[in-house]
Write a protein that holds these residues in place. Structure first.
Motif, mmCIF file in Angstrom:
data_model
loop_
_atom_site.group_PDB
_atom_site.id
_atom_site.type_symbol
_atom_site.label_atom_id
_atom_site.label_comp_id
_atom_site.label_asym_id
_atom_site.label_seq_id
_atom_site.Cartn_x
_atom_site.Cartn_y
_atom_site.Cartn_z
ATOM 1 N N THR A 146 59.751 -84.016 -4.649
ATOM 2 C CA THR A 146 59.587 -83.040 -3.146
ATOM 3 C C THR A 146 58.578 -82.162 -2.859
ATOM 4 O O THR A 146 57.768 -82.840 -2.021
ATOM 5 C CB THR A 146 60.907 -82.887 -3.273
ATOM 6 N N ARG A 147 58.440 -81.364 -3.390
ATOM 7 C CA ARG A 147 57.449 -80.119 -3.877
ATOM 8 C C ARG A 147 56.176 -81.040 -3.843
ATOM 9 O O ARG A 147 54.691 -80.208 -3.180
ATOM 10 C CB ARG A 147 57.497 -78.985 -5.089
ATOM 11 N N GLU A 189 50.549 -83.212 0.679
ATOM 12 C CA GLU A 189 50.302 -83.813 2.135
ATOM 13 C C GLU A 189 49.369 -82.448 3.047
ATOM 14 O O GLU A 189 48.788 -82.997 4.059
ATOM 15 C CB GLU A 189 51.624 -83.559 3.468
ATOM 16 N N LYS A 190 50.153 -81.126 1.948
ATOM 17 C CA LYS A 190 48.629 -80.141 2.587
ATOM 18 C C LYS A 190 47.432 -79.462 2.531
ATOM 19 O O LYS A 190 46.434 -79.419 2.933
ATOM 20 C CB LYS A 190 49.535 -78.904 2.143
ATOM 21 N N GLU A 232 54.747 -82.302 -0.669
ATOM 22 C CA GLU A 232 54.870 -81.647 0.053
ATOM 23 C C GLU A 232 53.384 -80.774 0.030
ATOM 24 O O GLU A 232 52.390 -80.715 0.960
ATOM 25 C CB GLU A 232 55.228 -80.427 0.463
ATOM 26 N N GLU A 233 52.949 -80.693 -0.886
ATOM 27 C CA GLU A 233 51.613 -80.093 -1.533
ATOM 28 C C GLU A 233 50.541 -81.215 -1.043
ATOM 29 O O GLU A 233 49.792 -80.405 -0.703
ATOM 30 C CB GLU A 233 51.824 -79.102 -2.940
ATOM 31 N N LYS A 279 56.842 -81.624 7.990
ATOM 32 C CA LYS A 279 56.470 -81.899 6.762
ATOM 33 C C LYS A 279 55.731 -83.021 6.251
ATOM 34 O O LYS A 279 55.279 -83.451 5.027
ATOM 35 C CB LYS A 279 57.584 -81.940 5.731
ATOM 36 N N ARG A 280 54.468 -83.389 7.207
ATOM 37 C CA ARG A 280 53.899 -84.483 7.174
ATOM 38 C C ARG A 280 52.686 -84.565 7.507
ATOM 39 O O ARG A 280 52.312 -84.043 8.933
ATOM 40 C CB ARG A 280 54.715 -85.546 7.353
ATOM 41 N N MET A 335 50.033 -80.497 10.441
ATOM 42 C CA MET A 335 51.027 -80.358 9.791
ATOM 43 C C MET A 335 52.317 -80.275 10.509
ATOM 44 O O MET A 335 51.865 -79.266 11.310
ATOM 45 C CB MET A 335 50.987 -79.905 8.495
#
Length: 1022
Positions: free
Chosen positions: A627-628, A634-635, A631-632, A725-726, A722
């Motif tokens: 999950t983490r 995505e960023k 997210e990273e 969270k996407r 962003m």
């Protein structure tokens, strides 16, 4: 929704008016106050009183009196108009803050006398300077008791009236950038209507030898401006004719703009056309002469008229007196062709703006006013009463008339609009070159020749031939441009990012000292996301990132825990590749642990408990880690945006009760969209905020609710943002305009009052929402000074297609191809498109596929499936008009392999002809055999996803394909053998008899037929 007034524009313009008045030049020096009174008269189109109102406020205010005094300004109007004018009224304590006198607003009384208000205004006039003379617009006379009583009051007071029309016109004649932008837009629309409608219509009339009256043709031009395709994306409600189009031919000519098109039939000699279009109150003008089968003398005179116009343009500069420019042109005509001096029009044009013709700024021999930078002129010059000795009786008398809209600059004149028309069908190559240079000519280069030749139809190219010729040019340009672009990019190697090496412990001190580790059990360190496993009696840490998957099974008295690791050769997931920091190292592929399910005497717990706990905790830690990481990821690559500058003004453009897509949370929420100084902010009812900056918007699309269940504002962004969270590059705000679901259980009747009322309410709702969204868009465009422009999709050019799973309506805009009503949205920027290829284009198939190849060859191609075959020609026409190369073929190609081949060896690709391998014409040539065989190898192999999509298509297309091809093959062989009709009929009868026998014996042969070879083609056909 309240109507907004552009305060900055008002203060700028009122300052200019007062500064010119204070200079006291010409009539301004004679007046003590200025009066502007506007009544109600539908017949008055242009008046100086309404023009100054539009100039100051952006709107016409009927039944309004304005008094401009030395130290104050008074407006007398109805309550609604007073509320509107309060936006510029200077409050107490802030007087003269903007350098203009304070405004006093008086509300008009319902009775016609308004004596008290009139007395206040007369008192103000008396207190302004000497209080004796008032500046008025003497030509403006509005009917009605209200205006009459005001004029009687002025006369009774003995105030002297001075006409200030000319000096006010001179003040308004210099246009600001915003005004010039509107006039350029108006001129562009005029040019579009002339070239795409009027010119083409005249050609059709000449070709078909139709009899059409001038008045009917003029009416058709007026109707054409109601169609969006001629308006260049402008709202039809903001476009109107400056005057009814003037079309003249057949010897009856009057080279003025006050005449009307007569009811005579159009004669195929010299045809003059004058038309002007007004956009958002600002005018433009265009005059052209078309000639059918002109004599050499007529062409010489026409070319000389062009030279006269060029001479006039050289003279029109900042600071030059109008009379001097006129006299210079007259001297030129006297010198070159003195016999035409008497035939030249008496004036050569006039200033133009909110009013079509400014009477005080006409280009003639008497006008002493100087030209200024920023003025816009309609120049119109011609020769009347010319004789064509070679023509018939009706053709002997003719006139030549041309005109353009131009802007005065310091050095030279700029064309606001100049549309060229050159047809010479004796030489097709020259014609093509001329068409290609249109863009340059629009800037004022080159010469014009408006000659429609009589033999035009003999050599005419069809629309398809024109398209092919244009596509051929585009193909050459495409390969050259792509080769140059790829050569420049060479050397810019894509750096493959190594997979992040996750180290469990940097030193021994961080290693945990737990009892499980000492007892050689599996231990999971949640803090460092590490699994410590005993390997050959040594506790060995493995980071959770190295574990691919785990499984646990119970077999008899033992529990087994199997742990699989990532190693070179195993897939790491989509688009990650097999990237390891040190791929040559020795890797552990899997480890299996076994523990007993039986409790030994003296043990506190069953040994397998450790494996069961390890299995559960590893799964938890793995899930948290993934999950983490997601997210990273995505960023990654997110471009840091500027901060939104909040405008605290309450009058910001705002839309309420909108939904956002994609959703911020799992459940959709309403919110409001507000425009600020440098971007939009969407605030949900829960308080979530999404900021979109103007400079990050690539396409702003407004999808009206015509034929749709939602009305949408869609933003396609340059860089992803962003939220939720996407990362997202497409954000849209919409509201529903009707019931998306219908209750089928409800008893319905066609005359049910409730249903009729609901339909009426929905129509009103649609109209209200459309007006609200349009108002918001106009305000935002004004706020951003036209830097952000909203595009409206052209529904008429739309076509059905399936870019994703479902079929939707794809619609072009001025710079993209979009569908924003379905989710996910589909947006393709036309400037990024290299070429478009049509696949599966075959006569007997109902649909085909569209492949969009981008200029960035590393970008995946876009596929649009299941496009109806009847949309093929309109799509070709649209792509051709956008200067986009298209090709077509019968096969589906493996585009992943093709693009990889091009990127790996661009030089080799272009040496072999580049994109020409897609052209059907190149397939027959010997030189292309290699690329053909290559394409056979690259026949499309569908992936699992694509196979599912193909299953959705009807099987009919493919079965009919084989049957039809068999049928056509057999038919072709029969025709080639040269048999006559009798022989063919005899063969058909035999075939019928055979099929009859077959039917009788079908049940006995069924099993045999299944195992035997397929029957002959003839039998299948019967």
């Amino acid at each position: 929704m309240a109507v907004n007034l552009d305060k900055e524009a008002y203060y700028r313009r009122i300052k200019r008016l007062y500064s010119n008045w204070k200079k006291g030049e010409d009539e301004f020096g004679k007046v003590d106050a200025i009066l502007v009174s506007v009544g109600v008269d539908e017949e008055i189109v242009y008046a100086k009183s309404t023009a100054i109102q539009t100039w100051l406020f952006g709107y016409e205010l009927t039944d309004t009196i304005m008094v401009f005094c030395d130290t104050k300004i008074i407006f007398l109007a109805s309550k609604k108009k007073v509320d509107f004018l309060k936006q510029v009224a200077v409050t107490k304590g802030n007087e003269n803050a903007n350098g203009v006198p304070p405004i006093t607003l008086l509300t008009r009384e319902k009775n016609e006398s308004n004596k008290a208000n009139f007395d206040k205004m007369i008192e103000a006039i008396r207190g302004s300077r000497e209080g004796k003379t008032v500046g008025v617009f003497s030509k403006d006379k509005f009917p009605g008791e209200y205006m009459k009583s005001w004029n009687d009051t002025i006369t009774a007071e003995g105030l002297e009236k001075v006409d200030i029309s000319a000096v006010v016109a001179y003040t308004m004649a210099v246009k600001e950038d915003g005004e010039l932008g509107l006039m350029k837009k108006a001129a562009a629309i005029t040019s579009e209507v002339y070239s795409k409608f009027f010119k083409e219509r005249v050609m059709e009339i000449v070709d078909a030898d139709e009899k059409v009256r001038h008045s009917k043709l003029a009416e058709s031009v007026e109707k054409a401006i109601e169609e969006k395709k001629y308006l260049g994306g402008a709202d039809p409600s903001t476009v109107e004719m400056c005057y009814p189009p003037i079309i003249q031919s057949g010897g009856n000519y009057s080279l003025k703009f006050s005449v009307v098109s007569d009811k005579n039939h159009m004669h195929f000699g010299a045809i003059t056309c004058a038309m002007g279009i007004r956009y958002k109150s600002y005018c433009s003008n265009l005059v052209r002469t078309l000639m059918v089968d002109p004599s050499q003398e007529m062409q010489d005179n026409y070319n000389f008229l062009l030279q006269v116009e060029e001479e006039l343009l050289k003279e029109l500069k900042h600071g030059v007196k109008i009379c001097e420019a006129y006299n210079a042109v007259l001297d030129y005509v006297k010198k070159e062709k003195p016999e035409l001096v008497a035939r030249l029009t008496k004036n050569l044009g006039f200033a133009m703006g909110i009013e079509f013709r400014e009477g005080s700024l006409v280009l003639n021999a008497k006008n002493q006013y100087k030209l200024k930078k920023g003025m816009v002129l309609s120049i119109s010059l011609g020769f009347s009463d010319l004789l064509n000795k070679d023509g018939k009786k009706e053709d002997q008398k003719y006139a030549l008339f041309i005109g353009d809209t131009v802007q005065i600059n310091e050095v030279r004149v700029d064309f606001v609009q100049k549309e060229f028309f050159n047809i010479d069908l004796n030489d097709d190559e020259e014609d093509e070159e001329e068409d290609g240079d249109d863009a340059e000519e629009l800037l004022g280069k080159g010469a014009r020749s408006a000659a429609l030749l009589a033999d035009r139809t003999r050599n005419e190219m069809t629309a398809e031939e024109k398209r092919r010729a244009h596509q051929k040019e585009l193909a050459n340009h495409l390969n050259e441009e792509a080769k140059r672009r790829l050569t420049e990019q060479k050397g810019e190697q894509q750096i493959q990012k190594a997979r992040k090496s996750n180290v469990s412990y940097k030193n021994i001190s961080q290693m945990p000292r737990e009892k499980d580790i000492r007892d050689m059990k599996i231990f999971i360190d949640k803090k460092y996301e590490t699994v410590v496993m005993p390997v050959f009696g040594i506790p060995t840490p493995f980071h959770i990132a190295t574990i691919k998957n785990i499984s646990m099974s119970v077999e008899g008295d033992y529990t087994y825990l199997r742990i699989n690791f990532y190693v070179p050769g195993s897939s790491l997931g989509r688009q990650e590749g097999n990237i390891f920091p040190n791929p040559d190292a020795t890797f552990v592929k899997e480890i299996t642990y076994r523990a007993s399910n039986l409790k030994a005497p003296g043990d506190t717990s069953v040994p397998s408990t450790n494996l069961q706990n390890a299995f559960r905790i590893i799964k938890e830690v793995q899930k948290r880690y993934k999950t983490r990481e997601a997210e990273e990821k995505e960023k990654e690559g997110i471009v840091k945006q500027d901060s939104l500058v909040i405008n605290l003004n309450r009058s910001n453009p705002k839309l309420k009760d909108l939904y956002i897509r994609p959703n911020i949370a799992q459940k959709r929420m309403q919110g409001s969209l507000e425009a600020h100084t440098n971007g939009f902010r969407f605030t949900s009812v829960r308080g979530d905020k999404v900021d979109i900056l103007y400079n990050n918007i690539k396409h702003a699309i407004f999808q009206p609710c015509d034929g749709e269940m939602i009305i949408v504002l869609h933003f396609h962004l340059k860089n992803a943002i962003m939220f939720g969270k996407r990362r997202h590059t497409d954000v849209q705000f919409y509201t529903e305009v009707g019931e998306i679901t219908t209750d089928l259980g409800k008893h319905q009747h066609m005359h049910d009052r409730d249903d009729l009322y609901a339909e009426q309410m929905e129509r009103e709702m649609r109209h209200k929402l459309k007006s609200a969204f349009k108002n918001f868009i106009e305000k935002v465009e004004t706020l951003t000074k036209e830097e952000l422009e909203f595009e409206v999709p052209f529904r008429d050019l739309g076509f059905q297609g399936a870019p994703y799973r479902s079929t939707c309506l794809l619609q072009p805009t001025s710079s993209s191809l979009v569908n924003v009503t379905e989710w996910p949205p589909f947006v393709v920027t036309l400037d990024e498109v290299e070429l478009v290829h049509f696949e599966r284009v075959q006569f007997h198939l109902k649909n085909f596929d569209v492949v969009i190849v981008y200029k960035d060859y590393n970008k995946k191609v876009t596929m649009i499936n299941a496009v109806p075959v009847n949309s093929l020609d309109p799509i070709k026409e649209w792509l051709n008009s956008c200067d986009i190369k298209y090709t077509e073929g019968v096969q589906s190609l493996n585009w992943t392999k093709i693009m990889k081949t091009i990127v790996d060896d661009p030089e080799g690709f272009f040496e072999q002809g580049g994109w020409s391998f897609l052209d059907p014409e190149s397939e027959g040539s010997g030189g292309e055999e290699d690329s053909e065989s290559e394409m056979e190898d690259e026949t499309f192999n569908p992936s699992a996803d694509e196979e599912e999509e193909e299953e959705e298509d009807s099987d009919e297309d493919y079965s009919s394909e084989t049957e039809d091809s068999d049928y056509s093959a057999s038919l072709g062989s029969e025709e080639e053998s040269g048999k006559d009709w009798d022989e063919l009929e005899e063969e058909a009868r035999k075939a019928d008899r055979e099929s009859h026998y077959e039917d009788e014996d079908t049940s006995n042969r069924k099993r045999k037929v299944r195992s035997a070879a397929p029957p002959s083609k003839k039998k299948r056909r019967s």
